[in-house]
Design a protein around this motif. Structure first.
Motif, PDB file in Angstrom:
ATOM      1  N   GLY A  32      -7.852  -7.689   5.356  1.00 46.40           N
ATOM      2  CA  GLY A  32      -9.229  -7.581   5.809  1.00 46.40           C
ATOM      3  C   GLY A  32      -9.309  -6.719   7.050  1.00 46.40           C
ATOM      4  N   TYR A  33      -9.765  -5.479   6.884  1.00 49.35           N
ATOM      5  CA  TYR A  33      -9.875  -4.532   7.995  1.00 49.35           C
ATOM      6  C   TYR A  33     -11.344  -4.187   8.230  1.00 49.35           C
ATOM      7  CZ  TYR A  33      -4.857  -3.342   7.603  1.00 49.35           C
ATOM      8  OH  TYR A  33      -3.490  -3.372   7.595  1.00 49.35           O
ATOM      9  N   ARG A  41     -14.160  -1.596  -2.931  1.00 51.38           N
ATOM     10  CA  ARG A  41     -13.563  -1.817  -1.614  1.00 51.38           C
ATOM     11  C   ARG A  41     -13.436  -3.296  -1.307  1.00 51.38           C
ATOM     12  NH1 ARG A  41     -10.035   0.204   1.650  1.00 51.38           N
ATOM     13  NH2 ARG A  41     -10.747   2.169   0.749  1.00 51.38           N
ATOM     14  N   LYS A  95     -10.427 -12.818   4.746  1.00 52.67           N
ATOM     15  CA  LYS A  95     -10.325 -11.364   4.559  1.00 52.67           C
ATOM     16  C   LYS A  95     -11.709 -10.727   4.471  1.00 52.67           C
ATOM     17  CE  LYS A  95      -5.960 -11.514   1.951  1.00 52.67           C
ATOM     18  NZ  LYS A  95      -5.332 -11.215   0.654  1.00 52.67           N
ATOM     19  N   TRP A 109     -13.446  -8.043   7.039  1.00 52.65           N
ATOM     20  CA  TRP A 109     -13.996  -6.776   6.538  1.00 52.65           C
ATOM     21  C   TRP A 109     -15.440  -6.609   7.011  1.00 52.65           C
ATOM     22  CZ3 TRP A 109     -17.775  -5.726   2.608  1.00 52.65           C
ATOM     23  CH2 TRP A 109     -17.787  -4.403   2.165  1.00 52.65           C
ATOM     24  N   GLY A 155     -11.923  -0.830   7.015  1.00 48.89           N
ATOM     25  CA  GLY A 155     -12.094  -0.745   5.573  1.00 48.89           C
ATOM     26  C   GLY A 155     -13.551  -0.719   5.166  1.00 48.89           C
ATOM     27  N   ASP A 211      -6.080  -1.997  13.299  1.00 47.20           N
ATOM     28  CA  ASP A 211      -7.495  -1.984  12.951  1.00 47.20           C
ATOM     29  C   ASP A 211      -8.294  -1.427  14.123  1.00 47.20           C
ATOM     30  OD1 ASP A 211      -9.702  -2.275  11.368  1.00 47.20           O
ATOM     31  OD2 ASP A 211      -9.742  -4.466  11.402  1.00 47.20           O
ATOM     32  N   THR A 218      -9.974  -5.254  -0.506  1.00 51.40           N
ATOM     33  CA  THR A 218      -9.853  -6.095   0.685  1.00 51.40           C
ATOM     34  C   THR A 218      -9.351  -7.483   0.332  1.00 51.40           C
ATOM     35  OG1 THR A 218     -11.619  -4.891   1.811  1.00 51.40           O
ATOM     36  CG2 THR A 218     -11.165  -7.122   2.586  1.00 51.40           C
TER      37      THR A 218
END
Length: 503
Positions: free
Chosen positions: A417-418, A408, A337, A341, A421, A366, A412
């Motif tokens: 996990g973006y 953040r 993740k 990110w 983000g 995403d 996450t």
């Protein structure tokens, strides 16, 4: 009295003129990006589909004053309401989403300008303009701020949150400051629910800042003012909670034999559900509806199904149970993740995503990430260095930004996990990236003057490139591959899609 010349006006109000220039330059670049984009008329982007379809449908219902069927409050309500307002003011879409994308581009450009305004106090004029230039030219933000993405509005609220918290510091906020901070936190929560989780981190920053300044007086007035700000943010959520109350009652009435859903839902029900979807044996680190698909529901959440109701009510317990039963797998998933990110650092600058390029993949819900990732780890080290430097008393205000980034990171690790983000915390993240460069440059007077000027000159070339791309007779085209729908043969936009420029 003779009228002021432009030079005198700039000298008298340098901050305002700097913000105005930043806004104009940022908006110009977003306009040029759209002019050269093949998807400028679509409600979504080639590089980010996200929840554009839902936002468009919800905005149409709001614009038409049409009551939507009772459905789980999964998406926070503020961005669909904003889009619905644009549909009312500008008219419903008639074959092109360009007017609404330009309106959202104005929001994105304003965020860059407001950030530059308060970054100036942290970084100085020269380096704040460099940071604003990086924000304005970020390829990820050129994409997100010109499509139906609630990250655009969320970043604006984060910008205001950081600016107000830094203004207050360790003292008790005045009543207007407390009201403003509470309102911004509430609006941020109505855009992205996790924004409410910033309160403990703001409190830690304010308390540590207070500890460094004992002359600020007794703690009780301080606690009352900060508590009032928290109360204001909760009051902002009341209309949303009341609207959701009837919806939750109706959904419970449809399935009276199942365990009832909570009736008091201030923003969204997605917390337990997303936690369970993010933490189970089949989790990938990114978004996957594998748990929802069990039983052949094809990704459609149905609270009347017992297995879906269980996730909505007990998702946190189920996710934690799996993590306790398989700690090794859970640890590897947490790293995955975090790695996903940090992929947000792969994204470069300009309309051509320099240096990463435009060949890469778009993960489910995403933003596109290029294959080339050599920027990722050097920038990650630079970010870590900035966060460590914020621990020094000389750079204490940067601690707030480190706490925002830490918040953040924790979100996450708990959920998905973006890469987007990471982009959404640019108001806090970019000053931390620039801080080590600023400190290194200040060791030599000549470098301190020339380095930001050189960086600014190089960034200006990106506007020239964008103008050249926009001036082409035909916009750039892209090829795509991925999973296709068995019925119509079209790409499934919510799945992983590979993209590359058409030769």
């Amino acid at each position: 009295m003779a009228p002021l010349s432009l030079r005198d006006a700039v000298r008298r109000h340098p901050a305002a003129w700097g913000m105005a220039a930043t806004f104009a330059a940022s908006l110009l670049l977003r306009g040029l990006y759209l002019a050269g984009a093949p998807d400028r008329d679509w409600p979504f982007s080639v590089f980010f589909a996200g929840d554009a379809r839902f936002f468009h449908t919800a905005a149409l219902d709001l614009a038409r004053g049409r009551e939507a069927p009772a459905a789980l409050p999964y998406h926070p309500p503020l961005f669909p309401a904003l889009l619905g307002f644009l549909y009312r003011v500008l008219g419903e879409p008639r074959g092109s989403a360009l007017p609404y994308k330009l309106a959202l581009a104005c929001v994105g450009a304003a965020t860059v300008a407001f950030c530059q305004g308060w970054w100036r106090r942290l970084l100085g004029t020269a380096w704040s303009l460099v940071a604003a230039g990086l924000y304005a030219t970020s390829f990820g933000w050129l994409v997100l701020s010109t499509t139906y993405s609630n990250e655009t509005v969320s970043a604006l609220w984060l910008c205001f949150t950081c600016a107000l918290a830094l203004r207050v510091g360790g003292r008790a906020p005045s009543w207007p400051e407390g009201l403003a901070l509470g309102a911004v936190m509430g609006l941020g929560t109505l855009t992205r629910a996790e924004h409410l989780g910033l309160w403990p981190f703001l409190g830690v920053y304010a308390w540590t800042a207070r500890e460094r300044a004992p002359e600020l007086g007794p703690w009780k007035p301080w606690a009352v003012r900060w508590g009032a700000a928290v109360g204001v943010s909760l009051l902002v959520l009341v209309p949303s909670a009341l609207r959701n109350l009837d919806t939750m009652r109706e959904l419970n009435a449809r399935a009276p034999l199942l365990e009832p859903l909570p009736q008091w839902v201030p923003v969204t029900v997605y917390g337990p559900l997303n936690f369970a979807m993010a933490n189970h044996p089949g989790a990938t680190g990114g978004f996957t509806p594998a748990l929802i698909n069990q039983g052949g529901s094809n990704g459609q959440l149905d609270p009347s199904r017992p297995e879906h109701r269980r996730l909505l009510l007990h998702g946190y317990a189920e996710g934690l149970r799996w993590m306790m039963d398989a700690p090794g797998d859970a640890a590897r998933l947490l790293w995955t993740k975090l790695d996903l990110w940090l992929d947000g650092l792969r994204l470069g600058i300009g309309v051509s995503d320099v240096p990463g390029g435009l060949t890469g993949e778009r993960a489910p819900v995403d933003v596109f990430v290029p294959d080339a990732g050599w920027l990722k780890w050097p920038l990650a080290v630079l970010l870590l260095a900035g966060m460590l430097l914020s621990l020094k008393p000389a750079h204490a205000p940067f601690r707030l930004l480190s706490l925002v980034v830490l918040h953040r990171v924790l979100v996450t690790l708990a959920f998905f996990g973006y890469a987007r983000g990471l982009l959404v915390v640019f108001p806090a993240l970019l000053p931390l990236l620039v801080l080590p460069l600023k400190i290194l440059g200040e060791r030599h007077a000549g470098v301190a003057r020339r380095l930001p000027a050189l960086a600014g000159a190089l960034l200006l070339l990106l506007w020239v490139e964008a103008a050249l791309v926009a001036a082409r007779d035909t916009p750039r085209r892209f090829m795509a591959s991925g999973t296709t729908d068995a019925v119509n043969g079209k790409l499934i936009q919510d799945d992983r899609v590979r993209l590359w420029p058409q030769p």
